[in-house]
Design a protein around this motif. Structure first.
Motif, PDB file in Angstrom:
ATOM      1  N   GLN A  58      77.465 103.933  84.293  1.00  0.00           N
ATOM      2  CA  GLN A  58      77.744 105.292  83.845  1.00  0.00           C
ATOM      3  C   GLN A  58      77.569 106.335  84.957  1.00  0.00           C
ATOM      4  O   GLN A  58      77.959 107.496  84.800  1.00  0.00           O
ATOM      5  CB  GLN A  58      76.841 105.685  82.669  1.00  0.00           C
ATOM      6  CG  GLN A  58      77.160 104.984  81.351  1.00  0.00           C
ATOM      7  CD  GLN A  58      76.709 103.533  81.328  1.00  0.00           C
ATOM      8  OE1 GLN A  58      75.656 103.203  81.874  1.00  0.00           O
ATOM      9  NE2 GLN A  58      77.509 102.675  80.713  1.00  0.00           N
ATOM     10  N   ALA A  59      76.996 105.930  86.068  1.00  0.00           N
ATOM     11  CA  ALA A  59      76.694 106.891  87.131  1.00  0.00           C
ATOM     12  C   ALA A  59      77.975 107.369  87.817  1.00  0.00           C
ATOM     13  O   ALA A  59      78.876 106.579  88.094  1.00  0.00           O
ATOM     14  CB  ALA A  59      75.760 106.265  88.154  1.00  0.00           C
ATOM     15  N   THR A  60      78.062 108.677  88.063  1.00  0.00           N
ATOM     16  CA  THR A  60      79.180 109.250  88.806  1.00  0.00           C
ATOM     17  C   THR A  60      78.857 109.213  90.286  1.00  0.00           C
ATOM     18  O   THR A  60      77.771 109.612  90.701  1.00  0.00           O
ATOM     19  CB  THR A  60      79.434 110.711  88.379  1.00  0.00           C
ATOM     20  OG1 THR A  60      79.693 110.744  86.972  1.00  0.00           O
ATOM     21  CG2 THR A  60      80.620 111.299  89.131  1.00  0.00           C
ATOM     22  N   SER A  61      79.779 108.719  91.081  1.00  0.00           N
ATOM     23  CA  SER A  61      79.494 108.591  92.508  1.00  0.00           C
ATOM     24  C   SER A  61      79.438 109.960  93.170  1.00  0.00           C
ATOM     25  O   SER A  61      80.067 110.922  92.727  1.00  0.00           O
ATOM     26  CB  SER A  61      80.556 107.726  93.194  1.00  0.00           C
ATOM     27  OG  SER A  61      81.735 108.466  93.432  1.00  0.00           O
ATOM     28  N   LEU A  62      78.685 110.028  94.258  1.00  0.00           N
ATOM     29  CA  LEU A  62      78.527 111.259  95.012  1.00  0.00           C
ATOM     30  C   LEU A  62      79.867 111.781  95.505  1.00  0.00           C
ATOM     31  O   LEU A  62      80.202 112.965  95.339  1.00  0.00           O
ATOM     32  CB  LEU A  62      77.600 111.009  96.203  1.00  0.00           C
ATOM     33  CG  LEU A  62      77.485 112.130  97.241  1.00  0.00           C
ATOM     34  CD1 LEU A  62      76.784 113.327  96.643  1.00  0.00           C
ATOM     35  CD2 LEU A  62      76.762 111.626  98.474  1.00  0.00           C
ATOM     36  N   LEU A  63      80.679 110.922  96.115  1.00  0.00           N
ATOM     37  CA  LEU A  63      81.946 111.361  96.677  1.00  0.00           C
ATOM     38  C   LEU A  63      82.949 111.744  95.594  1.00  0.00           C
ATOM     39  O   LEU A  63      83.731 112.673  95.778  1.00  0.00           O
ATOM     40  CB  LEU A  63      82.521 110.282  97.592  1.00  0.00           C
ATOM     41  CG  LEU A  63      81.680 109.961  98.834  1.00  0.00           C
ATOM     42  CD1 LEU A  63      82.432 109.011  99.757  1.00  0.00           C
ATOM     43  CD2 LEU A  63      81.310 111.233  99.585  1.00  0.00           C
ATOM     44  N   ASP A  64      82.937 111.053  94.474  1.00  0.00           N
ATOM     45  CA  ASP A  64      83.822 111.439  93.365  1.00  0.00           C
ATOM     46  C   ASP A  64      83.457 112.827  92.866  1.00  0.00           C
ATOM     47  O   ASP A  64      84.327 113.642  92.535  1.00  0.00           O
ATOM     48  CB  ASP A  64      83.724 110.435  92.217  1.00  0.00           C
ATOM     49  CG  ASP A  64      84.609 109.221  92.431  1.00  0.00           C
ATOM     50  OD1 ASP A  64      85.508 109.307  93.292  1.00  0.00           O
ATOM     51  OD2 ASP A  64      84.405 108.205  91.764  1.00  0.00           O
ATOM     52  N   ARG A  65      82.169 113.096  92.798  1.00  0.00           N
ATOM     53  CA  ARG A  65      81.711 114.410  92.339  1.00  0.00           C
ATOM     54  C   ARG A  65      82.206 115.522  93.274  1.00  0.00           C
ATOM     55  O   ARG A  65      82.675 116.567  92.832  1.00  0.00           O
ATOM     56  CB  ARG A  65      80.182 114.410  92.262  1.00  0.00           C
ATOM     57  CG  ARG A  65      79.597 115.561  91.475  1.00  0.00           C
ATOM     58  CD  ARG A  65      78.174 115.254  91.044  1.00  0.00           C
ATOM     59  NE  ARG A  65      77.253 115.094  92.156  1.00  0.00           N
ATOM     60  CZ  ARG A  65      76.661 113.961  92.472  1.00  0.00           C
ATOM     61  NH1 ARG A  65      76.881 112.863  91.763  1.00  0.00           N
ATOM     62  NH2 ARG A  65      75.822 113.902  93.493  1.00  0.00           N
ATOM     63  N   ILE A  66      82.135 115.265  94.573  1.00  0.00           N
ATOM     64  CA  ILE A  66      82.590 116.276  95.536  1.00  0.00           C
ATOM     65  C   ILE A  66      84.103 116.391  95.517  1.00  0.00           C
ATOM     66  O   ILE A  66      84.657 117.493  95.618  1.00  0.00           O
ATOM     67  CB  ILE A  66      82.096 115.917  96.950  1.00  0.00           C
ATOM     68  CG1 ILE A  66      80.568 115.952  96.981  1.00  0.00           C
ATOM     69  CG2 ILE A  66      82.662 116.879  97.985  1.00  0.00           C
ATOM     70  CD1 ILE A  66      79.982 115.453  98.265  1.00  0.00           C
ATOM     71  N   ARG A  67      84.790 115.270  95.382  1.00  0.00           N
ATOM     72  CA  ARG A  67      86.253 115.312  95.340  1.00  0.00           C
ATOM     73  C   ARG A  67      86.751 116.168  94.188  1.00  0.00           C
ATOM     74  O   ARG A  67      87.746 116.881  94.306  1.00  0.00           O
ATOM     75  CB  ARG A  67      86.822 113.893  95.232  1.00  0.00           C
ATOM     76  CG  ARG A  67      86.937 113.168  96.552  1.00  0.00           C
ATOM     77  CD  ARG A  67      87.827 111.955  96.424  1.00  0.00           C
ATOM     78  NE  ARG A  67      87.186 110.911  95.642  1.00  0.00           N
ATOM     79  CZ  ARG A  67      86.548 109.872  96.173  1.00  0.00           C
ATOM     80  NH1 ARG A  67      86.449 109.766  97.475  1.00  0.00           N
ATOM     81  NH2 ARG A  67      86.004 108.953  95.410  1.00  0.00           N
TER      82      ARG A  67
END
Length: 231
Positions: free
Chosen positions: A151-160
């Motif tokens: 369920q965790a959102t990746s760091l780079l996906d969050r920034i993208r």
């Protein structure tokens, strides 16, 4: 306080220039850049301390590491004074391999400058579908890999998707420093920039049929511009 919303592409571009200007070897450039980006946005160093870490990176140099195995079965690596950004990717790969093979992904790192920067493994491990941490111990920095929550959102996906909010006062010095790292603008540098090259005698090296560049500004005598002959 003025804040900016930066894209991942902007951050990578500026950080890559700074890391390259710090003298990182070409073969390590992208790995060091990715580690530096994660350090800035996670944050580990954060944007506030990024310049100081780049200075430490410039004072470091790639060296041979020494591997051994401790009595507890943990892989031990002496990195001989290297900055974590130079070795974090490779050491994470070792931890991931041991995790895949044995279920215990641990690497103890000794001899690094700025050992807190091994915290970047938290972001770098996401591409493996795993989670990773670094903790400073009396023996060195202990890198540990474990399963990652689905369920965790990746760091780079969050920034993208959302961008990265940065104080303007922290960003602009980095931005200007990256521009100072570029070669000075000149007639010669413009002729050799981009996807094509214009030689001094007017020969055009590379395809220009779909390029919108005004080639007249790249030649001392525009009337001499001509495609290079292909043997």
């Amino acid at each position: 306080m003025t804040e900016l919303r930066l894209t991942l592409r902007e951050i990578r571009l500026i950080v890559e220039r700074l890391v390259q200007a710090a003298g990182v070897a070409p073969g390590l450039l992208f790995a060091a850049r990715d580690a530096a980006v994660v350090s800035a946005v996670l944050p580990v160093a954060g944007f506030a301390n990024l310049s100081a870490e780049i200075t430490a990176l410039a004072a470091s140099a790639a060296r041979s590491a020494k591997l051994s195995e401790g009595e507890d079965g943990v892989l031990q690596v002496d990195v001989a004074g290297q900055h974590p950004w130079l070795v974090a990717e490779a050491l994470l790969d070792l931890a991931v391999e041991r995790f895949r093979l044995t279920g215990r992904g641990e690497v103890l790192v000794r001899g690094a400058v700025s050992p807190r920067e091994f915290g970047v493994v938290a972001g770098l491990a996401e591409k493996h579908g795993l989670a990773a941490t670094s903790s400073e111990t009396a023996a060195g920095a202990l890198l540990q890999v474990r399963p990652r929550s689905a369920q965790a959102t990746s760091l780079l996906d969050r920034i993208r998707h959302r961008g990265c909010i940065v104080e303007a006062g922290l960003w602009w010095p980095l931005y200007h420093a990256s521009h100072e790292a570029l070669a000075p603008d000149s007639f010669e540098s413009r002729r050799h920039a981009g996807t094509i090259r214009v030689e001094a005698d007017g020969r055009i090296i590379g395809r220009n049929d779909e390029d919108e560049t005004d080639l007249a500004m790249l030649a001392a005598d525009p009337s001499q511009l001509r495609p290079a002959s292909i043997p």
